[in-house]
Scaffold this motif. Structure first.
Motif, PDB file in Angstrom:
ATOM      1  N   LYS A   8       0.838  -1.191   0.000  1.00  0.00           N
ATOM      2  CA  LYS A   8       0.000   0.000   0.000  1.00  0.00           C
ATOM      3  C   LYS A   8       0.878   1.247   0.000  1.00  0.00           C
ATOM      4  O   LYS A   8       2.043   1.210   0.395  1.00  0.00           O
ATOM      5  CB  LYS A   8      -0.939   0.017   1.207  1.00  0.00           C
ATOM      6  CG  LYS A   8      -0.230   0.039   2.553  1.00  0.00           C
ATOM      7  CD  LYS A   8      -1.234   0.005   3.703  1.00  0.00           C
ATOM      8  CE  LYS A   8      -0.517   0.011   5.046  1.00  0.00           C
ATOM      9  NZ  LYS A   8      -1.470  -0.022   6.179  1.00  0.00           N
ATOM     10  N   VAL A   9       0.312   2.330  -0.478  1.00  0.00           N
ATOM     11  CA  VAL A   9       1.009   3.607  -0.493  1.00  0.00           C
ATOM     12  C   VAL A   9       0.022   4.678  -0.054  1.00  0.00           C
ATOM     13  O   VAL A   9      -1.165   4.618  -0.385  1.00  0.00           O
ATOM     14  CB  VAL A   9       1.580   3.917  -1.897  1.00  0.00           C
ATOM     15  CG1 VAL A   9       0.482   3.962  -2.941  1.00  0.00           C
ATOM     16  CG2 VAL A   9       2.357   5.221  -1.889  1.00  0.00           C
ATOM     17  N   PRO A  43      -2.418  -9.761 -13.030  1.00  0.00           N
ATOM     18  CA  PRO A  43      -3.185  -8.543 -12.732  1.00  0.00           C
ATOM     19  C   PRO A  43      -3.385  -8.365 -11.229  1.00  0.00           C
ATOM     20  O   PRO A  43      -3.427  -9.337 -10.467  1.00  0.00           O
ATOM     21  CB  PRO A  43      -4.509  -8.792 -13.459  1.00  0.00           C
ATOM     22  CG  PRO A  43      -4.635 -10.279 -13.524  1.00  0.00           C
ATOM     23  CD  PRO A  43      -3.237 -10.790 -13.701  1.00  0.00           C
ATOM     24  N   TYR A  44      -3.520  -7.110 -10.830  1.00  0.00           N
ATOM     25  CA  TYR A  44      -3.743  -6.762  -9.428  1.00  0.00           C
ATOM     26  C   TYR A  44      -5.001  -5.906  -9.315  1.00  0.00           C
ATOM     27  O   TYR A  44      -5.314  -5.125 -10.209  1.00  0.00           O
ATOM     28  CB  TYR A  44      -2.563  -5.967  -8.866  1.00  0.00           C
ATOM     29  CG  TYR A  44      -1.319  -6.779  -8.604  1.00  0.00           C
ATOM     30  CD1 TYR A  44      -0.992  -7.183  -7.318  1.00  0.00           C
ATOM     31  CD2 TYR A  44      -0.471  -7.130  -9.647  1.00  0.00           C
ATOM     32  CE1 TYR A  44       0.154  -7.918  -7.067  1.00  0.00           C
ATOM     33  CE2 TYR A  44       0.680  -7.869  -9.415  1.00  0.00           C
ATOM     34  CZ  TYR A  44       0.988  -8.258  -8.118  1.00  0.00           C
ATOM     35  OH  TYR A  44       2.124  -8.994  -7.880  1.00  0.00           O
ATOM     36  N   TYR A 118      -2.957  -2.702  -3.052  1.00  0.00           N
ATOM     37  CA  TYR A 118      -3.084  -3.609  -4.188  1.00  0.00           C
ATOM     38  C   TYR A 118      -2.945  -5.057  -3.727  1.00  0.00           C
ATOM     39  O   TYR A 118      -2.150  -5.377  -2.842  1.00  0.00           O
ATOM     40  CB  TYR A 118      -2.041  -3.285  -5.263  1.00  0.00           C
ATOM     41  CG  TYR A 118      -0.602  -3.402  -4.818  1.00  0.00           C
ATOM     42  CD1 TYR A 118       0.100  -4.600  -4.956  1.00  0.00           C
ATOM     43  CD2 TYR A 118       0.061  -2.318  -4.258  1.00  0.00           C
ATOM     44  CE1 TYR A 118       1.415  -4.709  -4.547  1.00  0.00           C
ATOM     45  CE2 TYR A 118       1.377  -2.420  -3.843  1.00  0.00           C
ATOM     46  CZ  TYR A 118       2.055  -3.621  -3.998  1.00  0.00           C
ATOM     47  OH  TYR A 118       3.358  -3.727  -3.586  1.00  0.00           O
ATOM     48  N   THR A 119      -3.755  -5.912  -4.319  1.00  0.00           N
ATOM     49  CA  THR A 119      -3.718  -7.347  -4.029  1.00  0.00           C
ATOM     50  C   THR A 119      -3.816  -8.102  -5.347  1.00  0.00           C
ATOM     51  O   THR A 119      -4.543  -7.686  -6.258  1.00  0.00           O
ATOM     52  CB  THR A 119      -4.886  -7.768  -3.119  1.00  0.00           C
ATOM     53  OG1 THR A 119      -6.126  -7.359  -3.723  1.00  0.00           O
ATOM     54  CG2 THR A 119      -4.765  -7.131  -1.747  1.00  0.00           C
ATOM     55  N   PRO A 120      -3.101  -9.213  -5.494  1.00  0.00           N
ATOM     56  CA  PRO A 120      -3.149  -9.972  -6.750  1.00  0.00           C
ATOM     57  C   PRO A 120      -4.520 -10.603  -6.970  1.00  0.00           C
ATOM     58  O   PRO A 120      -5.152 -11.085  -6.033  1.00  0.00           O
ATOM     59  CB  PRO A 120      -2.057 -11.026  -6.563  1.00  0.00           C
ATOM     60  CG  PRO A 120      -1.917 -11.168  -5.085  1.00  0.00           C
ATOM     61  CD  PRO A 120      -2.176  -9.805  -4.515  1.00  0.00           C
ATOM     62  N   VAL A 121      -4.974 -10.580  -8.210  1.00  0.00           N
ATOM     63  CA  VAL A 121      -6.248 -11.206  -8.546  1.00  0.00           C
ATOM     64  C   VAL A 121      -6.139 -12.722  -8.410  1.00  0.00           C
ATOM     65  O   VAL A 121      -7.053 -13.384  -7.912  1.00  0.00           O
ATOM     66  CB  VAL A 121      -6.673 -10.822  -9.977  1.00  0.00           C
ATOM     67  CG1 VAL A 121      -7.939 -11.572 -10.386  1.00  0.00           C
ATOM     68  CG2 VAL A 121      -6.902  -9.317 -10.074  1.00  0.00           C
ATOM     69  N   GLY A 132       4.770  -6.140  -7.731  1.00  0.00           N
ATOM     70  CA  GLY A 132       3.407  -5.663  -7.587  1.00  0.00           C
ATOM     71  C   GLY A 132       3.190  -4.358  -8.330  1.00  0.00           C
ATOM     72  O   GLY A 132       3.777  -4.110  -9.378  1.00  0.00           O
ATOM     73  N   ILE A 133       2.344  -3.503  -7.772  1.00  0.00           N
ATOM     74  CA  ILE A 133       2.028  -2.216  -8.388  1.00  0.00           C
ATOM     75  C   ILE A 133       2.861  -1.123  -7.724  1.00  0.00           C
ATOM     76  O   ILE A 133       2.897  -1.013  -6.503  1.00  0.00           O
ATOM     77  CB  ILE A 133       0.531  -1.896  -8.244  1.00  0.00           C
ATOM     78  CG1 ILE A 133      -0.317  -2.984  -8.918  1.00  0.00           C
ATOM     79  CG2 ILE A 133       0.220  -0.531  -8.830  1.00  0.00           C
ATOM     80  CD1 ILE A 133      -0.147  -3.065 -10.420  1.00  0.00           C
TER      81      ILE A 133
END
Length: 283
Positions: A8-9, A43-44, A118-121, A132-133
């Motif tokens: 997270k950011v 994807p995330y 963000y979490t992975p799909v 990640g993102i």
């Protein structure tokens, strides 16, 4: 400013200048997502939350939309927007954060705090080395909070001083953008030697400049450069229909340049048209 913690950011924006402005119609968080570290990435799901002190919500009718923050019991959070993104692509991402800015204005809070997680799909498919993102916080592409009020966008017919390009005037009472991402002229150095064009004697290089930047809404309203009426209308339609692309940031004025180069057994001096960008705009 932004602060990153694991998946997270957090971003905090100063909105003190908006507290006594007109009613806010819409607000967007714009951030540039950098390219992932691997050729193939899963994807995330990227979600944006509003983070506010639990005590600051006391007495507000919006309290029912907030939940206690599982990581900090003194704050409450609300989901604002969520998108599925692929980490291997680098591009600007826009999130709707209208509710957060409207509430901050209502409660007279000088800052608005946003948390992007963000979490992975498909967690099983995520490689251990995946980053990640990631969003950049560099000066060239900083995250920005774009806010515009209930005051309508300026109409081309309202401009009494339209020039020959029928431009829409800049109106800083409508839009607040903390980052200069609008269409503008930037440096582009041309080195003839690096291109292998050794027949050119002089100059050996020059600054041709280039046009780059955003031409979509709401940026076109706050941009310092000019836009055509057609570009303005295209930007408006593009904000409502994803099938319509944004106007293009391109040169609106160029100047000639003289080159001295080898010609047969001698030399030739010739002026070439439209070699150097003088100004840019959205068209």
């Amino acid at each position: 400013y932004g602060r990153e913690e694991g998946q997270k950011v957090q971003f905090r924006f100063d909105i003190e200048e908006l507290l006594n402005s007109e009613d806010i119609a819409r607000a967007q968080l714009r951030a540039f997502k950098v390219k992932g570290s691997r050729t193939k990435e899963s994807p995330y799901r990227v979600s944006v939350f509003h983070v506010v002190g639990d005590g600051e919500l006391a007495g507000s009718g919006e309290r029912r939309h907030y939940l206690q923050n599982p990581f900090n019991s003194s704050t409450a959070i609300r989901l604002l927007d969520s998108q599925i993104l692929e980490s291997r692509q680098a591009h600007w991402v826009t999130f709707d954060v209208t509710k957060a800015v409207q509430l901050s204005q209502e409660l007279h809070l000088a800052t608005v705090s946003l948390e992007v997680s963000y979490t992975p799909v498909n967690p099983i498919e995520v490689a251990a080395s995946s980053r990640g993102i990631r969003f950049t916080r560099s000066r060239g592409r900083p995250p920005s909070l774009v806010v515009y009020t209930e005051k309508p966008y300026p109409s081309p017919e309202d401009d009494d001083d339209r020039d020959t390009r029928n431009s829409v005037p800049f109106d800083d009472s409508t839009t607040y953008d903390v980052a200069a991402t609008y269409c503008q002229k930037r440096e582009l150095w041309i080195d003839f030697s690096s291109l292998g064009w050794n027949w050119i004697i002089a100059p050996r290089g020059f600054d041709a400049f280039m046009c780059t930047g955003d031409c979509g809404l709401p940026t076109v309203v706050s941009m310092k450069s000019k836009i055509t009426n057609h570009a303005y209308l295209q930007a408006v339609m593009g904000s409502k229909h994803s099938s319509i692309p944004e106007p293009c940031c391109s040169p609106t004025k160029l100047k000639n340049m003289t080159l001295l180069y080898l010609y047969g057994s001698g030399y030739k001096l010739k002026s070439y048209e439209q070699m150097v960008v003088e100004s840019c705009g959205c068209e």
